[in-house]
Design a protein around this motif. Structure first.
Motif, PDB file in Angstrom:
ATOM      1  N   LYS A  92      -2.773 -16.427  18.143  1.00 26.17           N
ATOM      2  CA  LYS A  92      -2.383 -17.070  19.401  1.00 26.17           C
ATOM      3  C   LYS A  92      -1.120 -17.904  19.230  1.00 26.17           C
ATOM      4  O   LYS A  92      -0.229 -17.886  20.086  1.00 26.17           O
ATOM      5  CB  LYS A  92      -3.527 -17.952  19.919  1.00 26.17           C
ATOM      6  CG  LYS A  92      -4.667 -17.199  20.583  1.00 26.17           C
ATOM      7  CD  LYS A  92      -5.768 -18.149  21.023  1.00 26.17           C
ATOM      8  CE  LYS A  92      -5.257 -19.210  21.995  1.00 26.17           C
ATOM      9  NZ  LYS A  92      -6.336 -20.139  22.424  1.00 26.17           N
ATOM     10  N   TRP A  96       2.456 -17.410  21.289  1.00 27.56           N
ATOM     11  CA  TRP A  96       3.151 -18.397  22.115  1.00 27.56           C
ATOM     12  C   TRP A  96       4.502 -18.791  21.517  1.00 27.56           C
ATOM     13  O   TRP A  96       5.434 -19.117  22.254  1.00 27.56           O
ATOM     14  CB  TRP A  96       2.269 -19.626  22.325  1.00 27.56           C
ATOM     15  CG  TRP A  96       1.137 -19.353  23.261  1.00 27.56           C
ATOM     16  CD1 TRP A  96      -0.197 -19.344  22.988  1.00 27.56           C
ATOM     17  CD2 TRP A  96       1.256 -18.997  24.648  1.00 27.56           C
ATOM     18  NE1 TRP A  96      -0.919 -19.019  24.102  1.00 27.56           N
ATOM     19  CE2 TRP A  96      -0.053 -18.797  25.142  1.00 27.56           C
ATOM     20  CE3 TRP A  96       2.329 -18.839  25.522  1.00 27.56           C
ATOM     21  CZ2 TRP A  96      -0.317 -18.447  26.461  1.00 27.56           C
ATOM     22  CZ3 TRP A  96       2.082 -18.480  26.839  1.00 27.56           C
ATOM     23  CH2 TRP A  96       0.784 -18.296  27.303  1.00 27.56           C
ATOM     24  N   TYR A  99       6.669 -16.092  22.656  1.00 31.61           N
ATOM     25  CA  TYR A  99       6.870 -16.249  24.100  1.00 31.61           C
ATOM     26  C   TYR A  99       7.957 -17.284  24.379  1.00 31.61           C
ATOM     27  O   TYR A  99       8.847 -17.060  25.207  1.00 31.61           O
ATOM     28  CB  TYR A  99       5.559 -16.657  24.765  1.00 31.61           C
ATOM     29  CG  TYR A  99       5.653 -16.817  26.260  1.00 31.61           C
ATOM     30  CD1 TYR A  99       5.543 -15.730  27.111  1.00 31.61           C
ATOM     31  CD2 TYR A  99       5.858 -18.080  26.838  1.00 31.61           C
ATOM     32  CE1 TYR A  99       5.648 -15.864  28.483  1.00 31.61           C
ATOM     33  CE2 TYR A  99       5.957 -18.230  28.202  1.00 31.61           C
ATOM     34  CZ  TYR A  99       5.852 -17.123  29.028  1.00 31.61           C
ATOM     35  OH  TYR A  99       5.959 -17.277  30.390  1.00 31.61           O
ATOM     36  N   LEU A 133       3.327 -21.918  29.800  1.00 29.51           N
ATOM     37  CA  LEU A 133       3.283 -22.961  28.775  1.00 29.51           C
ATOM     38  C   LEU A 133       2.580 -24.207  29.301  1.00 29.51           C
ATOM     39  O   LEU A 133       1.827 -24.869  28.574  1.00 29.51           O
ATOM     40  CB  LEU A 133       4.691 -23.317  28.311  1.00 29.51           C
ATOM     41  CG  LEU A 133       5.442 -22.295  27.466  1.00 29.51           C
ATOM     42  CD1 LEU A 133       6.782 -22.870  27.014  1.00 29.51           C
ATOM     43  CD2 LEU A 133       4.628 -21.861  26.253  1.00 29.51           C
ATOM     44  N   GLU A 136      -1.046 -23.635  29.044  1.00 30.14           N
ATOM     45  CA  GLU A 136      -1.505 -23.599  27.660  1.00 30.14           C
ATOM     46  C   GLU A 136      -1.713 -25.002  27.093  1.00 30.14           C
ATOM     47  O   GLU A 136      -2.481 -25.197  26.140  1.00 30.14           O
ATOM     48  CB  GLU A 136      -0.491 -22.832  26.797  1.00 30.14           C
ATOM     49  CG  GLU A 136      -0.842 -22.687  25.334  1.00 30.14           C
ATOM     50  CD  GLU A 136      -2.123 -21.925  25.075  1.00 30.14           C
ATOM     51  OE1 GLU A 136      -2.684 -22.060  23.978  1.00 30.14           O
ATOM     52  OE2 GLU A 136      -2.586 -21.189  25.980  1.00 30.14           O
ATOM     53  N   VAL A 151       4.171 -23.628  17.417  1.00 31.03           N
ATOM     54  CA  VAL A 151       4.667 -23.470  18.791  1.00 31.03           C
ATOM     55  C   VAL A 151       5.499 -24.673  19.197  1.00 31.03           C
ATOM     56  O   VAL A 151       6.541 -24.539  19.845  1.00 31.03           O
ATOM     57  CB  VAL A 151       3.505 -23.245  19.774  1.00 31.03           C
ATOM     58  CG1 VAL A 151       4.043 -23.007  21.187  1.00 31.03           C
ATOM     59  CG2 VAL A 151       2.649 -22.059  19.334  1.00 31.03           C
TER      60      VAL A 151
END
Length: 233
Positions: A92, A96, A99, A133, A136, A151
């Motif tokens: 994960k 991200w 991303y 985001l 998240e 991240v």
């Protein structure tokens, strides 16, 4: 004794990522300042494919590309991990991070260069990618939970670079009102003592942006936008 060198630029968010990771790990390193518009023979030797910063040199072996470097650092120096140990959570975090790099950065960057209806369109596009985001961060101080992780480090462009340039240009893409969780995260991030020592002064960042290797027409356009924004204040 280990030899660790970082070829980078103090105002680069990509170099900053690597410095932060090394700091969090407690790794001693030598910083080799590079001029992006006049690259050294060493940089070209160590990164002949992309020919850009940052490059980490570990015991004579070069590693290029900031996301690759971050994972390398986490694998080599085990203290204070920046990636989760659980395989699913690690996957994960990688998702991200990619991303933020591949979706958010280009969308936000476009808003610097657009005006009028095109700006409205680019702002809406940036808002769409930022919303993921924002969601998240629900219930978390950082993307990594209570501590800074991969991240957060990759998204440093959003926390500092983008907000600084946005303010100078008078833009309203990312604000406290439209993205409260992202805004609070950014404040927590840039005010962390392990982070802010590597952030360039805002006035110097604005003075050197856009990077010198960009086309002169973009440099001139950005400077005209800065002048217009300053006159409007």
């Amino acid at each position: 004794m280990e030899e660790v060198k970082l070829f980078g630029h103090r105002a680069s968010p990509f170099s900053c990522r690597v410095e932060i990771a090394l700091k969090l790990k407690g790794v001693h390193y030598d910083f080799i300042a590079e001029d992006p518009s006049n690259k050294s023979p060493q940089l070209l030797q160590y990164n002949p494919v992309h020919k850009k910063i940052p490059v980490l040199l570990h015991n004579g072996k070069p590693i290029a590309e900031s996301l690759v470097i971050l994972e390398y650092i986490d694998e080599v120096w085990k203290t204070n991990p920046i990636l989760p140990q659980n395989p699913h959570e690690k996957a994960k975090a990688r998702f991200w991070a990619n991303y933020a790099e591949e979706k958010c950065l280009p969308a936000l960057f476009k808003t610097f260069w657009s005006v009028g209806e095109q700006y409205d369109k680019d702002k809406a596009e940036a808002g769409e990618v930022l919303k993921f985001l924002e969601d998240e961060l629900e219930g978390k101080k950082f993307f990594g939970g209570d501590s800074i992780g991969l991240v957060d480090i990759v998204a440093n462009f959003i926390a500092f670079w983008f907000r600084t340039i946005q303010e100078a240009l008078g833009l309203d893409v990312l604000t406290k009102d439209n993205f409260p969780k992202l805004w609070e995260w950014a404040e927590n991030y840039v005010n962390c003592s392990d982070i802010n020592q590597f952030l360039p002064p805002k006035d110097k960042l604005i003075a050197i942006f856009p990077p010198p290797y960009m086309g002169q027409h973009l440099v001139a356009f950005f400077q005209s936008r800065l002048a217009a924004a300053a006159a409007a204040k």
